[in-house]
Design a protein around this motif. Sequence first.
Motif, mmCIF file in Angstrom:
data_model
loop_
_atom_site.group_PDB
_atom_site.id
_atom_site.type_symbol
_atom_site.label_atom_id
_atom_site.label_comp_id
_atom_site.label_asym_id
_atom_site.label_seq_id
_atom_site.Cartn_x
_atom_site.Cartn_y
_atom_site.Cartn_z
ATOM 1 N N PRO A 158 0.785 -1.241 0.000
ATOM 2 C CA PRO A 158 0.000 0.000 0.000
ATOM 3 C C PRO A 158 0.812 1.284 0.000
ATOM 4 N N THR A 159 2.023 1.239 0.551
ATOM 5 C CA THR A 159 2.830 2.463 0.608
ATOM 6 C C THR A 159 4.020 2.443 -0.344
ATOM 7 N N ASP A 160 4.076 1.467 -1.235
ATOM 8 C CA ASP A 160 5.203 1.377 -2.165
ATOM 9 C C ASP A 160 5.319 2.620 -3.034
ATOM 10 N N THR A 161 6.535 3.127 -3.171
ATOM 11 C CA THR A 161 6.855 4.074 -4.223
ATOM 12 C C THR A 161 7.463 3.298 -5.391
ATOM 13 N N ALA A 162 7.627 3.977 -6.515
ATOM 14 C CA ALA A 162 8.279 3.322 -7.645
ATOM 15 C C ALA A 162 9.690 2.888 -7.266
ATOM 16 N N VAL A 212 1.021 17.228 -9.826
ATOM 17 C CA VAL A 212 -0.094 16.704 -9.035
ATOM 18 C C VAL A 212 -1.400 17.330 -9.516
ATOM 19 N N ARG A 213 -2.388 16.493 -9.731
ATOM 20 C CA ARG A 213 -3.734 16.950 -10.076
ATOM 21 C C ARG A 213 -4.611 16.796 -8.835
ATOM 22 N N TRP A 214 -4.796 17.905 -8.133
ATOM 23 C CA TRP A 214 -5.513 17.866 -6.866
ATOM 24 C C TRP A 214 -6.999 17.590 -7.034
ATOM 25 N N ASP A 215 -7.515 17.680 -8.268
ATOM 26 C CA ASP A 215 -8.930 17.398 -8.483
ATOM 27 C C ASP A 215 -9.235 15.904 -8.567
ATOM 28 N N LEU A 216 -8.194 15.065 -8.581
ATOM 29 C CA LEU A 216 -8.410 13.618 -8.625
ATOM 30 C C LEU A 216 -8.859 13.114 -7.255
ATOM 31 N N PRO A 217 -9.583 11.979 -7.212
ATOM 32 C CA PRO A 217 -9.894 11.362 -5.913
ATOM 33 C C PRO A 217 -8.607 11.044 -5.156
ATOM 34 N N ALA A 218 -8.676 11.092 -3.835
ATOM 35 C CA ALA A 218 -7.481 10.960 -3.000
ATOM 36 C C ALA A 218 -6.717 9.668 -3.281
ATOM 37 N N HIS A 219 -7.425 8.539 -3.441
ATOM 38 C CA HIS A 219 -6.721 7.268 -3.630
ATOM 39 C C HIS A 219 -5.987 7.221 -4.968
ATOM 40 N N LEU A 221 -4.832 10.011 -6.603
ATOM 41 C CA LEU A 221 -3.735 10.961 -6.433
ATOM 42 C C LEU A 221 -2.584 10.321 -5.663
ATOM 43 N N ASP A 222 -2.910 9.590 -4.611
ATOM 44 C CA ASP A 222 -1.899 8.888 -3.809
ATOM 45 C C ASP A 222 -1.081 7.946 -4.676
ATOM 46 N N GLY A 246 6.394 14.698 -1.453
ATOM 47 C CA GLY A 246 6.552 13.265 -1.275
ATOM 48 C C GLY A 246 5.204 12.584 -1.192
ATOM 49 N N PRO A 247 5.183 11.265 -1.002
ATOM 50 C CA PRO A 247 3.919 10.538 -0.881
ATOM 51 C C PRO A 247 3.016 11.153 0.187
ATOM 52 N N VAL A 248 1.721 11.149 -0.087
ATOM 53 C CA VAL A 248 0.763 11.726 0.849
ATOM 54 C C VAL A 248 0.238 10.649 1.789
#
Length: 312
Positions: A158-162, A212-219, A221-222, A246-248
């Motif tokens: 769930p918290t993996d970055t690339a 970052v597109r802040w208008d996207l749903p949070a999940h 965008l994350d 960084g990751p939210v």
Amino acid sequence: MRLVFAGTPEPALPALRRLIDSPRHDVVAVLTRPDAPVGRRGRLTPSPVAQMAADCGIPVLRPPRPNAAEFVAELAEIAPDCCPVVAFGALLRDDLLAVPRHGWVNLHFSVLPAWRGAAPVQAALAAGDPVTGATTFQIEPELDSGPVFGVVTETIRPTDTAGDLLDRLSVSGAELLEATLDGIAAGTVAAVPQPADGVSFAPKITVDDARVRWDLPAHVLDRRIRAVTPNPGAWTMIGDLRVKVGPVRLPQPGAETETLASGQISVGKKAVRVGTGSVPVELTTVQPPGKKAMNAADWARGARLEDIGWAQ
């Protein structure tokens, strides 16, 4: 087998190291991209693969045009049995592919035919795939379409970055590549054509893609932010200032959240939250231009975000 290893960035290093250390194979040369400018001064710097090869006393080949006739002839003089490839960074044409008798074997960081292309790890994360992996296959002129030798899979956390995911895949993929080459040498593996269904593509990530597109749903965008972390790095405009983020942190299920419009910033004593297309998310780190990443709450106090108000 006599091997010429082709690769460029750090994720190729575990595979190169395993093949250098293998008692069954001899890495007689390394093929990599030419030295590239790095840093503000643009100093020409060898690729990570070139540096490891040089440290091990292995000849390094840096042709500006690897498909040119003169390099095809040079590779033919070296006479490799096989050329393993990990993130080399250039398409290979027929004349070059025909040089080694066992061809070119690529380690690709997805379960093909999903996510053919330059950014498979980023694409899998952004799409919310629960599982990804690595594949070894015989290179053909068409992009990542060749028959498959082997696959390993990896659960996406769930918290993996690339960066996190690629670190794990580069290690498990290195084991797969060595096993594939062992099998080719022994005549115990055969490549199987990729299925026609399930093909998807993962083009190179641009800096614009990382905004970052802040208008996207949070999940969503994350996932997208984690997909471009650490490179090229997610960014946004806050006032006239372009910052990397960084990751939210998503709110816990069922937790009460304040109401914020997309991009609206709320600064608390211990947290900085930004509105999205669904629920607000908490910023963890912020990196202003020319500075190191820092805790978002510490940065907000110094930046006086109360007077700015919005991320765009």
